[in-house]
Write a protein that holds these residues in place. Sequence first.
Motif, short mmCIF file in Angstrom:
data_model
loop_
_atom_site.label_atom_id
_atom_site.label_comp_id
_atom_site.label_asym_id
_atom_site.label_seq_id
_atom_site.Cartn_x
_atom_site.Cartn_y
_atom_site.Cartn_z
N LEU A 77 10.47 -2.68 6.21
CA LEU A 77 9.03 -2.59 6.43
C LEU A 77 8.77 -2.07 7.84
CD1 LEU A 77 7.96 -6.09 5.05
CD2 LEU A 77 7.60 -3.89 3.92
N ILE B 192 4.10 -4.43 10.23
CA ILE B 192 3.90 -5.18 8.99
C ILE B 192 4.90 -6.33 8.91
CG2 ILE B 192 3.99 -5.05 6.47
CD1 ILE B 192 1.60 -3.61 7.61
N LYS C 139 1.94 -9.51 -1.83
CA LYS C 139 1.60 -9.99 -0.49
C LYS C 139 1.13 -8.84 0.41
CE LYS C 139 4.45 -14.16 -0.36
NZ LYS C 139 4.83 -14.18 -1.77
N LEU C 140 1.70 -7.66 0.22
CA LEU C 140 1.25 -6.52 1.00
C LEU C 140 -0.22 -6.20 0.71
CD1 LEU C 140 4.33 -4.12 0.72
CD2 LEU C 140 3.51 -5.22 2.79
N GLU C 141 -0.62 -6.42 -0.52
CA GLU C 141 -2.00 -6.15 -0.88
C GLU C 141 -2.94 -7.27 -0.42
OE1 GLU C 141 -2.08 -3.22 -4.66
OE2 GLU C 141 -1.68 -5.32 -5.16
N PHE D 105 -2.60 -7.96 3.77
CA PHE D 105 -2.99 -6.86 4.66
C PHE D 105 -4.14 -6.02 4.11
CE2 PHE D 105 1.45 -7.85 5.52
CZ PHE D 105 1.45 -7.98 6.91
N THR E 177 0.83 3.67 -0.03
CA THR E 177 -0.54 3.20 -0.12
C THR E 177 -1.40 4.30 -0.73
OG1 THR E 177 -1.22 4.05 2.04
CG2 THR E 177 -0.18 1.87 1.98
N ILE F 6 4.94 2.42 2.84
CA ILE F 6 4.78 1.09 3.41
C ILE F 6 6.02 0.20 3.22
CG2 ILE F 6 3.82 -0.12 1.40
CD1 ILE F 6 2.52 -0.28 5.03
N GLU F 7 6.88 0.60 2.29
CA GLU F 7 8.12 -0.17 2.06
C GLU F 7 9.18 0.75 1.47
OE1 GLU F 7 9.75 -4.07 -0.41
OE2 GLU F 7 8.38 -2.64 -1.34
#
Length: 267
Positions: free
Chosen positions: A157, A161, A178-180, A183, A224, A230-231
């Motif tokens: 990541l 983040i 969790k990313l959604e 953040f 995104t 993002i990952e």
Amino acid sequence: MAKLKTAFVSTRIPLYYQLENLLREKIISGAFAPGDRLPTESELIQQYKVSRITVRQALAALAEEGLIERRQGKGTFVAERRTRRRTFEGTIHLTGSLDELIEMGLDTEVKLLEMNRVEADQHEAELLQIEPGEPVYRLKRLRYREGKPASLIVGYLPAEIGARFTREELSSGALLQKLETKFGLRLRDAKQQITAELADPYVANLLETRVGAPLLSIERTVYTDEGRPIEYVHTLYRSDLFSYSVYLTRDPEVLARKQRRNLTRIR
């Protein structure tokens, strides 16, 4: 002794398995062409400095796979290929969506093995669209299925983040969710590459499988809705617990229906 070090990568992986892979690579690459006679058992013993039982185990595995055939009184030969591969220049659409990945993460147990801030190497930097050497967070997790370790997940990541996650958050649930939620990111799509790997001693111990066992290897980069990676994650799955299915069709109505459904899920 020098030949042994050159031929075999590790003394911890069974020699017959390493010899099997060396011979398989020569067959697949064309160094041994269909119809070619392989070296005799005695020649292989002398060349690789291994025992006769090691040679026989390796040849037996290749014969079972259909790569070689033994002819009584004549020797061992590379089998004729039944099919020929050709380059595919189109695109195959797989069924499924990011939502299905999230759902799988919610339904399975996960154990956090490692959470470290490291410097991105060339490969990781390219996929995350950053400069090599920039900080990233490396997350190493073990996911279970029905109480058995089923996959090893090594994810990366961006530092800003990863620094905001706690170990507790990474020890349960789906990271994509969790990313959604944490953040406020909207995940749009992902690119992934599917290959095969063999379990080395470290991975075999974690996944409770044998050294050299076949694993399903998937590298995935998630983006995104703004197109930002993002990952990046590399997951190794036990092939006795996981498989990957592809749905192919020419029916335009089915294709349109699946496309609409997947777009709805991702949104």
